[in-house]
Motif scaffolding. Sequence first.
Motif, PDB file in Angstrom:
ATOM      1  N   ILE A   1      62.591  56.624 -35.203  1.00  0.00           N
ATOM      2  CA  ILE A   1      62.065  55.590 -34.865  1.00  0.00           C
ATOM      3  C   ILE A   1      63.603  53.993 -34.438  1.00  0.00           C
ATOM      4  O   ILE A   1      63.053  54.019 -33.248  1.00  0.00           O
ATOM      5  CB  ILE A   1      61.606  54.508 -36.236  1.00  0.00           C
ATOM      6  CG1 ILE A   1      60.887  54.689 -37.051  1.00  0.00           C
ATOM      7  CG2 ILE A   1      62.179  52.389 -35.697  1.00  0.00           C
ATOM      8  CD1 ILE A   1      60.444  54.447 -38.171  1.00  0.00           C
ATOM      9  N   ALA A   2      64.323  54.722 -34.405  1.00  0.00           N
ATOM     10  CA  ALA A   2      65.598  54.199 -33.468  1.00  0.00           C
ATOM     11  C   ALA A   2      65.629  54.479 -32.668  1.00  0.00           C
ATOM     12  O   ALA A   2      65.868  53.912 -31.398  1.00  0.00           O
ATOM     13  CB  ALA A   2      67.741  53.663 -34.622  1.00  0.00           C
ATOM     14  N   GLY A   3      65.858  55.462 -32.553  1.00  0.00           N
ATOM     15  CA  GLY A   3      65.763  56.868 -31.433  1.00  0.00           C
ATOM     16  C   GLY A   3      64.590  56.257 -29.890  1.00  0.00           C
ATOM     17  O   GLY A   3      65.330  56.295 -29.091  1.00  0.00           O
ATOM     18  N   ILE A   4      63.684  56.146 -30.906  1.00  0.00           N
ATOM     19  CA  ILE A   4      62.417  55.736 -30.243  1.00  0.00           C
ATOM     20  C   ILE A   4      62.717  54.340 -28.774  1.00  0.00           C
ATOM     21  O   ILE A   4      62.425  53.803 -28.509  1.00  0.00           O
ATOM     22  CB  ILE A   4      60.984  55.978 -30.506  1.00  0.00           C
ATOM     23  CG1 ILE A   4      60.912  57.047 -31.041  1.00  0.00           C
ATOM     24  CG2 ILE A   4      59.482  54.854 -30.091  1.00  0.00           C
ATOM     25  CD1 ILE A   4      60.676  58.014 -29.405  1.00  0.00           C
ATOM     26  N   ILE A   5      63.270  53.880 -30.030  1.00  0.00           N
ATOM     27  CA  ILE A   5      63.240  52.421 -30.414  1.00  0.00           C
ATOM     28  C   ILE A   5      64.831  51.706 -28.811  1.00  0.00           C
ATOM     29  O   ILE A   5      64.151  51.309 -27.278  1.00  0.00           O
ATOM     30  CB  ILE A   5      64.159  51.196 -30.661  1.00  0.00           C
ATOM     31  CG1 ILE A   5      62.728  50.749 -32.026  1.00  0.00           C
ATOM     32  CG2 ILE A   5      64.350  49.574 -30.156  1.00  0.00           C
ATOM     33  CD1 ILE A   5      63.009  49.937 -33.335  1.00  0.00           C
ATOM     34  N   LEU A   6      65.977  52.300 -28.803  1.00  0.00           N
ATOM     35  CA  LEU A   6      66.924  52.606 -27.695  1.00  0.00           C
ATOM     36  C   LEU A   6      65.810  53.621 -26.773  1.00  0.00           C
ATOM     37  O   LEU A   6      66.309  53.052 -25.568  1.00  0.00           O
ATOM     38  CB  LEU A   6      67.986  53.641 -28.163  1.00  0.00           C
ATOM     39  CG  LEU A   6      68.667  53.964 -27.666  1.00  0.00           C
ATOM     40  CD1 LEU A   6      69.759  52.501 -26.723  1.00  0.00           C
ATOM     41  CD2 LEU A   6      70.008  54.704 -28.479  1.00  0.00           C
TER      42      LEU A   6
ATOM     43  N   ILE B   1      62.576  53.008 -25.552  1.00  0.00           N
ATOM     44  CA  ILE B   1      62.347  52.699 -24.855  1.00  0.00           C
ATOM     45  C   ILE B   1      62.587  51.190 -24.232  1.00  0.00           C
ATOM     46  O   ILE B   1      62.771  50.525 -22.468  1.00  0.00           O
ATOM     47  CB  ILE B   1      61.089  51.290 -26.016  1.00  0.00           C
ATOM     48  CG1 ILE B   1      60.297  52.458 -26.210  1.00  0.00           C
ATOM     49  CG2 ILE B   1      61.349  50.316 -25.039  1.00  0.00           C
ATOM     50  CD1 ILE B   1      59.826  51.958 -27.412  1.00  0.00           C
ATOM     51  N   VAL B   2      63.738  50.667 -24.487  1.00  0.00           N
ATOM     52  CA  VAL B   2      64.998  49.952 -24.278  1.00  0.00           C
ATOM     53  C   VAL B   2      65.748  50.726 -23.156  1.00  0.00           C
ATOM     54  O   VAL B   2      65.971  50.445 -21.956  1.00  0.00           O
ATOM     55  CB  VAL B   2      66.448  49.024 -25.524  1.00  0.00           C
ATOM     56  CG1 VAL B   2      67.364  48.843 -24.320  1.00  0.00           C
ATOM     57  CG2 VAL B   2      65.593  48.394 -26.035  1.00  0.00           C
ATOM     58  N   LEU B   3      66.467  51.787 -22.693  1.00  0.00           N
ATOM     59  CA  LEU B   3      66.718  52.547 -21.744  1.00  0.00           C
ATOM     60  C   LEU B   3      65.661  52.519 -21.102  1.00  0.00           C
ATOM     61  O   LEU B   3      66.034  52.755 -19.461  1.00  0.00           O
ATOM     62  CB  LEU B   3      66.829  53.941 -21.958  1.00  0.00           C
ATOM     63  CG  LEU B   3      68.648  53.995 -23.410  1.00  0.00           C
ATOM     64  CD1 LEU B   3      68.628  55.903 -24.183  1.00  0.00           C
ATOM     65  CD2 LEU B   3      69.503  54.062 -21.654  1.00  0.00           C
ATOM     66  N   ILE B   4      64.780  53.165 -20.643  1.00  0.00           N
ATOM     67  CA  ILE B   4      63.302  52.981 -20.023  1.00  0.00           C
ATOM     68  C   ILE B   4      63.531  51.842 -19.508  1.00  0.00           C
ATOM     69  O   ILE B   4      63.237  51.907 -18.058  1.00  0.00           O
ATOM     70  CB  ILE B   4      61.884  53.877 -20.516  1.00  0.00           C
ATOM     71  CG1 ILE B   4      62.244  54.539 -20.747  1.00  0.00           C
ATOM     72  CG2 ILE B   4      61.009  53.199 -19.617  1.00  0.00           C
ATOM     73  CD1 ILE B   4      63.078  56.348 -20.266  1.00  0.00           C
ATOM     74  N   VAL B   5      63.065  50.872 -19.838  1.00  0.00           N
ATOM     75  CA  VAL B   5      63.178  49.426 -19.467  1.00  0.00           C
ATOM     76  C   VAL B   5      64.266  49.426 -18.229  1.00  0.00           C
ATOM     77  O   VAL B   5      64.026  48.583 -17.040  1.00  0.00           O
ATOM     78  CB  VAL B   5      63.102  48.511 -20.118  1.00  0.00           C
ATOM     79  CG1 VAL B   5      63.409  47.012 -19.543  1.00  0.00           C
ATOM     80  CG2 VAL B   5      61.697  48.426 -21.068  1.00  0.00           C
TER      81      VAL B   5
ATOM     82  N   SER C   1      59.833  45.165 -12.534  1.00  0.00           N
ATOM     83  CA  SER C   1      60.297  46.038 -12.616  1.00  0.00           C
ATOM     84  C   SER C   1      60.576  46.914 -13.800  1.00  0.00           C
ATOM     85  O   SER C   1      60.303  47.730 -14.069  1.00  0.00           O
ATOM     86  CB  SER C   1      61.713  45.698 -12.212  1.00  0.00           C
ATOM     87  OG  SER C   1      61.311  44.343 -11.282  1.00  0.00           O
ATOM     88  N   ALA C   2      60.640  46.260 -14.941  1.00  0.00           N
ATOM     89  CA  ALA C   2      60.872  46.663 -15.963  1.00  0.00           C
ATOM     90  C   ALA C   2      59.822  47.408 -16.621  1.00  0.00           C
ATOM     91  O   ALA C   2      59.358  48.404 -16.752  1.00  0.00           O
ATOM     92  CB  ALA C   2      61.042  45.613 -17.256  1.00  0.00           C
ATOM     93  N   LEU C   3      57.978  46.975 -16.029  1.00  0.00           N
ATOM     94  CA  LEU C   3      57.262  48.201 -17.091  1.00  0.00           C
ATOM     95  C   LEU C   3      56.954  49.372 -15.511  1.00  0.00           C
ATOM     96  O   LEU C   3      56.048  50.067 -16.002  1.00  0.00           O
ATOM     97  CB  LEU C   3      56.277  47.446 -16.716  1.00  0.00           C
ATOM     98  CG  LEU C   3      56.130  46.416 -18.011  1.00  0.00           C
ATOM     99  CD1 LEU C   3      55.179  45.299 -18.648  1.00  0.00           C
ATOM    100  CD2 LEU C   3      56.304  46.124 -19.556  1.00  0.00           C
ATOM    101  N   ARG C   4      57.134  48.863 -14.687  1.00  0.00           N
ATOM    102  CA  ARG C   4      57.545  49.391 -13.091  1.00  0.00           C
ATOM    103  C   ARG C   4      55.710  49.966 -12.817  1.00  0.00           C
ATOM    104  O   ARG C   4      55.382  51.423 -13.128  1.00  0.00           O
ATOM    105  CB  ARG C   4      57.665  51.494 -13.444  1.00  0.00           C
ATOM    106  CG  ARG C   4      58.391  51.541 -12.264  1.00  0.00           C
ATOM    107  CD  ARG C   4      59.021  53.212 -12.628  1.00  0.00           C
ATOM    108  NE  ARG C   4      60.223  52.754 -11.731  1.00  0.00           N
ATOM    109  CZ  ARG C   4      60.822  53.481 -11.724  1.00  0.00           C
ATOM    110  NH1 ARG C   4      61.207  54.613 -11.907  1.00  0.00           N
ATOM    111  NH2 ARG C   4      62.879  53.446 -11.601  1.00  0.00           N
ATOM    112  N   LEU C   5      55.137  48.059 -12.732  1.00  0.00           N
ATOM    113  CA  LEU C   5      53.265  48.644 -12.505  1.00  0.00           C
ATOM    114  C   LEU C   5      53.635  49.096 -11.295  1.00  0.00           C
ATOM    115  O   LEU C   5      54.276  49.297 -10.662  1.00  0.00           O
ATOM    116  CB  LEU C   5      53.480  46.864 -12.251  1.00  0.00           C
ATOM    117  CG  LEU C   5      53.418  46.035 -13.065  1.00  0.00           C
ATOM    118  CD1 LEU C   5      53.199  44.265 -13.405  1.00  0.00           C
ATOM    119  CD2 LEU C   5      52.474  46.990 -14.571  1.00  0.00           C
TER     120      LEU C   5
END
Lengths: 352, 413, 257
Positions: free
Chosen positions: B234-239, B241-245, C117-121
């Motif tokens: 769970i923590a890894g996935i949250i991280l 997502i934050v990383l991708i954002v 940008s964050a969602l890269r639409l």
Amino acid sequence: MNVDLFFNYLVIGLTVGAQYAIVAIGFNIIYNTTGIINFAQGDFLILGAMVAISMSSILPIGIAIGVGVLVAAVYGAVVENVFIRRNRSFSPFRSVCIGIIAALLLKTLGIFSFLPEGIDFAAAFLFGLPVGFGLETVFRKYMKEQTVLSLIVLTIAVSILTREIMSHLWDKDAHVLPYFIGDSNTILSLGSISFSPQRIWVLGICALLVIGLYVFFKYTRYGKAMRACSLDHTAAKLCGINVRLMITISFIVSAAIAALAGSVISPLSQTKYDMGSVLAIKGFSVAILGGLGNSFAAVAGGLILGILEAFSVSIFPNAYKDVVAILLLLLILVFKPSGVFGSRQASQLKEF
Amino acid sequence: MNIRQYLPAAVFLGALVAVQLVISLTGAAFYFTQITMSFYYTIVVIGLCLLMGYAGQISLGHAGFFSIGAYMQAMLTTHDFSSIIHSSWDEVFKNVSQIFGTVEWYELIPEKIGAILGIPVKLFVGLGDIFGMFVPGTDGFGNGILSYAPSAALFISLLTAIGIACLIGLPVLRLKGHYLAMATLGFGIIISTIVFGTKLFGEADGISRVPAFHLVGPLSINGGMADRTVNYYIAGIILFIVLIVSMHIVASRVGRALRAIHGNEQAAGSLGINAMRYKLGVFVLSALFAAIAGVFLVHYNGSIGTSETSVLKSVRYVSIVAAGGMDSIWGVVAMSMGLNFVSLRGYFGSFDEIFFALILVVTMLFLPRGLFRKEYLEVVIKKTRRLTRRMVLKRKLEKKGIVFANKKKDDEK
Amino acid sequence: MSDAVILEAQGLNKHFGGLHAVRDVWFSVQKGKIKSIIGPNGAGKTTLFNLLSGAIPADSGRVMFKGELISSKKPYAIAALGMARTYQTTRLFEHMTVLENIMAGRHIKTKAGFIASALRLPWTLREESDCKKKSRELLTFFSLGEFIDETAQNLAFGIKRKVECARACALEPDILLLDEPAAGLNIYETKELSQLICRIRDLGITILLVEHDMSMVMDISDEILVLNEGAVLAEGLPREIQKNPDVIRVYLGEDEC
């Protein structure tokens, strides 16, 4: 609130404020010669007081304080030489210092714990010192890239390093220096107001310090040279002033006065290893209140903050005491960053 | 925009699975706890990386935002709101006064002001009750309490953090350099002082007994032994997502604007970039990341203490960002995972803070651009190549019978 | 005010302490023309530029741009209206590549925000590649194609100047303010720059130029404004300015007259 209580709070406020004023003046001295804010200013004060406290058990109190001031002054010079100076030529002194730090790190990490006591220390130094020289040789060239941001962060790191080292050299308890005259029960009465004679000491010594600094900056060769540095480094250099030396002196002076102030007030407000950062931020509030770089306004600012804080205790819970100073800081920063006594146009010319 | 950008992200996911497999197979499951906590702390650090590395704005108050998230979440999910829900308007004042903790303070508020303060609280709590935000639970003494459901608390906590970030950021981000550093430091100290002095937040004891956060199905965030692996993911996935954002933002028009502001704010303004807006945006975003980390970590740990609010924590986050290379998200992530894990394992003992201060000193002194940089690798490669080439040449010459005499020795002779 | 006037300064004043840096300056710029501001050192040319672009507020006076009052607006808002500028000392984003610098210049022509940008639409991706394409075209126009992926801090001085100019043009502005673009350039580079400025003008961009290089100014300007000690000394066609006795006196000293 009756009149007596009012005056009691006033005296308390003035003594605490004097301490803030000295920290703020220390900020100003360094800011004027280098343009940076030394976050470790509060820790200089605590360091000086701590040394004085330890020495006071074996030496007369006056000499103990002298030793404290000396140690803080030397420490200030070391900090400047090792961390602040941005020369690109090879500095053996810095290499050795970094080497010692690396050695201590190796030792604490327990890398040499398999060796017998004593030898592990030697081994750590054997490995640490080359690391220091290596870092200095290889990465010295990147030092020129230091920006305001990295210098801020650097002084913060020095501040934390100092306080954590103090917590290990001493302990995490609060210490006090003995009262100069009598003890905590000695009371000086002035009409219906009564207070400890130590408060007179604090105010007297801080006043002497301010006058002494005034004379130093106004009339002595070095003082004038340092003021010249604050106006324009290049011009000062062209006039044959050793700017680098002046910067070192500014660190020595501000560390020394901080140590003296810290020692004098120690009997009243105690000394604890982690008080430095709060002192620093309060000293900074005071420096800002008076307009950064203006030492006399800093005295006024310090006394104002001290009194405000003393009275705030009678209104707000004691736990929120620090909030008053910091809210004041935020308000000044937001509404009048040039300071209450500072000029707006002059502050616009500053770098930040 | 190409697929290669996602390569580090894929590596991250791969590493996530690989580490889990290795740990599970070797039976060293106790490592999961520290890794999971490191994941959450890394989220704070990424936010700070965007703020410091990309937009060039320092913050020494991020432990404050972390604490706002964590403490709000802990308070909302453990405090008994039933008295406020069921009380008449007159009694509301009494409950509200608890927010301010100490008795002297409570007596200082004139009753009318207390009642006025009570109205929004009562309204807010009442509204929450209508929407079914409250769930029953038990306190430390086994008494039944009514507090916010974690999911409802999550929204309130994050909104609080965003609100405070806007409120603080709007005036403070106009400042630069030392002023900004001091102002954010001051904010951090204020948060820490408030937490210390407020009964609602447990004063010096902090808040414990924070309940588990049930997500969907069997997934729940808690510190239980049984859920260790699940929580790791769970923590890894949250991280993740934050990383991708963050990665998306950095590689976009917004990221470019932020770097432009970092490079030269005036020039950025002359190109039509509203510096204040972008600085505020990234400040709020990084505060949000910190609060997210706080909210989830408090459920994972089940408690929160005052040490999380200290200035030292803020400086620690800054030092990780600095050491990781300021403007390289992946370097910062690697650094954060490594340092946090080692620190949480207690490897440094009481020298923890010294260690982080030292890292900060060394990076700032010698490597102001961080430890992980491509340039350094290139320099090393270049130097070794030159060295090997020289060695090869020397050997060749020696084979031909040309020997380089050592000049010094000759002189001595 | 005729339609052809794009920028108009109306009685601008600026004091720095006791120094009256800009005093009661009135002038206007016609659309599609190259107008130069000249004057001795310290005449207040750069200050005037800063007043026009909103970098510093004027003590009194107004600036009208495309019929709109802009003197109370922030620099970024003025830029968004279509005014671009360069600086006397180049202010590139040193740690970004040339292409990124130009793309940052297209900020107001794009609109992806934090959330998009964050969602890269998908539309942000299209916008981004479009922005990249236009930026490449612009770099080709400025013949900077070979430096496209170079980091700005590694560029030679003359190239930096050109990149900054290109970055300002990336805004697709209506008016371009160039602050001493030829300073520090050699004679060939200056010549190239003159041609470049004329080509920019031919794109339909009005140009306001502060410059010391007289031959360049006389060569390319449609109109010249002479400042001395903060005040307007003369205004007119290059030919007239060359013959104006006041201008000659200021430039060559009292005795020559």
